[in-house]
Design a protein around this motif. Structure first.
Motif: not given
Ligand code: ACO
Length: 427
Positions: A351-353, A355-357, A383-385, A266-272, A360-362, A300-309
């Motif tokens: 502010e939460y989103f 400040s953490r940059k 469909m991703f694979a 779910p943190l990678h292609g299962g996120a969709n 939305p991801n793909v 919980g996380k806002l799925m589909g948001f955030g990216h390592r890069v």
């Molecule tokens: N919702 C809420 N908070 C988030 C989210 C999110 N989606 N993503 C990151 N954060 C927060 C973290 O809790 C952390 O907060 P903190 O500094 O207060 O502890 C901060 O943002 C930094 O996040 P990290 O987990 O350190 O970032 P990392 O680079 O390790 O993770 C990841 C990246 C796995 C994609 C993460 O953003 C996430 O879990 N997103 C949701 C799942 C998702 O959409 N995955 C698809 C990625 S795209 C792809 O693989 C095709």
């Protein structure tokens, strides 16, 4: 001018070392010379999750996460999505340049003539439970393909590798469609070679009683764009798995089954899939503020948001939003889109989103499109694979051809028990 270097002083010994800086990196192995004494193993780096370690040089995909740039072999993904077909982009990613007319014709012929799977693959897939997750079926079936092509383990032979690459790219839509038909209890549909890559996929998915299935051109084109956007993404979790497994010189089917397993999470292609579940749970835009509050409270996380890069808008998400509008012209609007748009709007002002940059991801919008096309959530990672197969194989091929690469074998810092003897036992 002297070569760029980094001087490190080991305060344990007072000795200084000059490490060469190349491409903005120092070689981790150069640290090994830094020792307390002759007995010392030498300094290593500690980098859990490989946050700051380049494990390879690669010429395939370029990402500038701060600027939101994605390029395959130097071409911006926006231009490729606008002007090329998926098979052209697949060729580009694998071979380094766009095909000329003749190369494209040959490439398309090769791919469309390897779409059939052995009948035993069908039998194998029929053995899965009716409700087996399609990604579980996909991973297992890709692994099983290695038993049909035992010569594929000759990975040092370039011609042999190319044969497996063509087979895999050609067969993954067939396997993917069969996982869907299996879940629905529908007869598997054989590929039709005169349709496009995505047209044939739609045919194998959705053909019912019609004598000839004609794919809707808008959906066919939309799928082509989605496939281009998902074709590669440099050293992500699943590409890293493909390279690591492939570095043992196992056949590409086994390596790719591992890469697909990494994608499934779910943190990678299962996120969709998770995004759709999340949007369905939210159900109504008026529930969004409470949902966001929960995310900020760590519920919980806002799925589909955030990216390592990407620390900016994922360029793929921008294109997908446009594709969504085209698809909804045909399928009707997915009501979850309104929730997604409002969720994005609120999150991007929060502010939460900010400040953490977190942008939305793909995966944020792709599931909404797939759902509108009639696909169940469980099919989304599959469909991703399908398109990512191209990226995995390009990364695998590059790894094999790279004289610097060896079997992947990270180090560890052992923190367990120091040596101890078993307690004395009676008898
Ligand atoms: N919702 C809420 N908070 C988030 C989210 C999110 N989606 N993503 C990151 N954060 C927060 C973290 O809790 C952390 O907060 P903190 O500094 O207060 O502890 C901060 O943002 C930094 O996040 P990290 O987990 O350190 O970032 P990392 O680079 O390790 O993770 C990841 C990246 C796995 C994609 C993460 O953003 C996430 O879990 N997103 C949701 C799942 C998702 O959409 N995955 C698809 C990625 S795209 C792809 O693989 C095709």
């Amino acid at each position: 001018m002297s070569e760029p270097s980094l001087t490190i002083t080991d305060n344990r010994t007072g000795k200084s070392y000059a490490l060469a800086i190349e491409d903005g990196t120092v070689r981790a192995m150069d640290l090994r010379q830094i020792k307390r004494d002759a007995e010392d193993f030498g300094l290593m780096t500690y980098d859990p999750a490989l946050m700051n370690t380049a494990a390879t040089k690669s010429a395939i995909t370029f990402i500038d996460g701060d600027k939101g740039i994605l390029e395959y072999r130097g071409y911006p993904v926006e231009q490729l999505a606008d002007k090329c077909t998926f098979l052209e982009v697949a060729y580009l990613i694998l071979f380094g340049d766009l095909p000329n007319e003749q190369q494209l014709r040959a490439w398309t012929y090769d791919i469309t003539h390897h779409t059939f799977v052995h009948e035993n693959i069908k039998t194998l897939m029929q053995a899965f439970r009716y409700n087996a997750h399609p990604m579980g079926m996909f991973i297992s079936t890709v692994a099983a393909l290695s038993t049909f092509y035992p010569d594929a383990n000759n990975v040092g032979d370039a011609e042999n590798r190319l044969a497996q690459i063509k087979r895999l790219i050609a067969k993954v839509p067939t396997i993917a469609a069969y996982t869907y038909r299996h879940n629905r209890g529908l007869r598997y549909i054989y590929p039709v070679n005169d349709l496009s890559y995505t047209g044939n996929f739609l045919h194998m998915m959705f053909k019912m009683t019609d004598a000839k299935y004609t794919p809707n051109p808008t959906l066919e084109h939309a799928l082509d764009i989605l496939f281009i956007l998902h074709a590669d993404h440099e050293q992500n979790c699943s590409a890293n798995a493909m390279r690591a497994i492939g570095s043992s010189c196992v056949d590409p089917y086994s390596a790719m089954a591992g890469a697909a397993a990494a994608l499934y999470g779910p943190l990678h292609g299962g996120a969709n899939e998770e995004v759709l579940k999340m949007l369905s749970r939210i159900d109504n835009p008026r529930n969004i503020p409470d949902f966001i509050k929960g995310v900020k409270n760590g519920e919980g996380k806002l799925m589909g948001f955030g990216h390592r890069v990407y620390k900016n808008y994922d360029p793929r998400a921008r294109i997908i939003k446009r594709v969504a509008d085209e698809v909804f012209e045909v399928t009707g609007r997915n009501r979850l889109l309104d929730i997604a748009l409002e969720l994005e709007r609120i999150a991007l002002e929060d502010e939460y989103f900010i400040s953490r940059k977190l942008y939305p991801n793909v995966d944020f919008y792709s599931g909404i499109i797939y759902q509108a096309m009639g696909l169940p959530e469980a099919m989304f990672p599959v469909m991703f694979a399908i398109p990512r197969t191209v990226g995995w194989l390009a990364q695998w091929q590059e790894m094999i051809n790279d004289p610097e690469q060896k079997i992947a074998r990270p180090r560890q810092i052992y923190i367990g028990q120091s040596r101890r003897d078993l307690p004395k036992r009676k008898g």
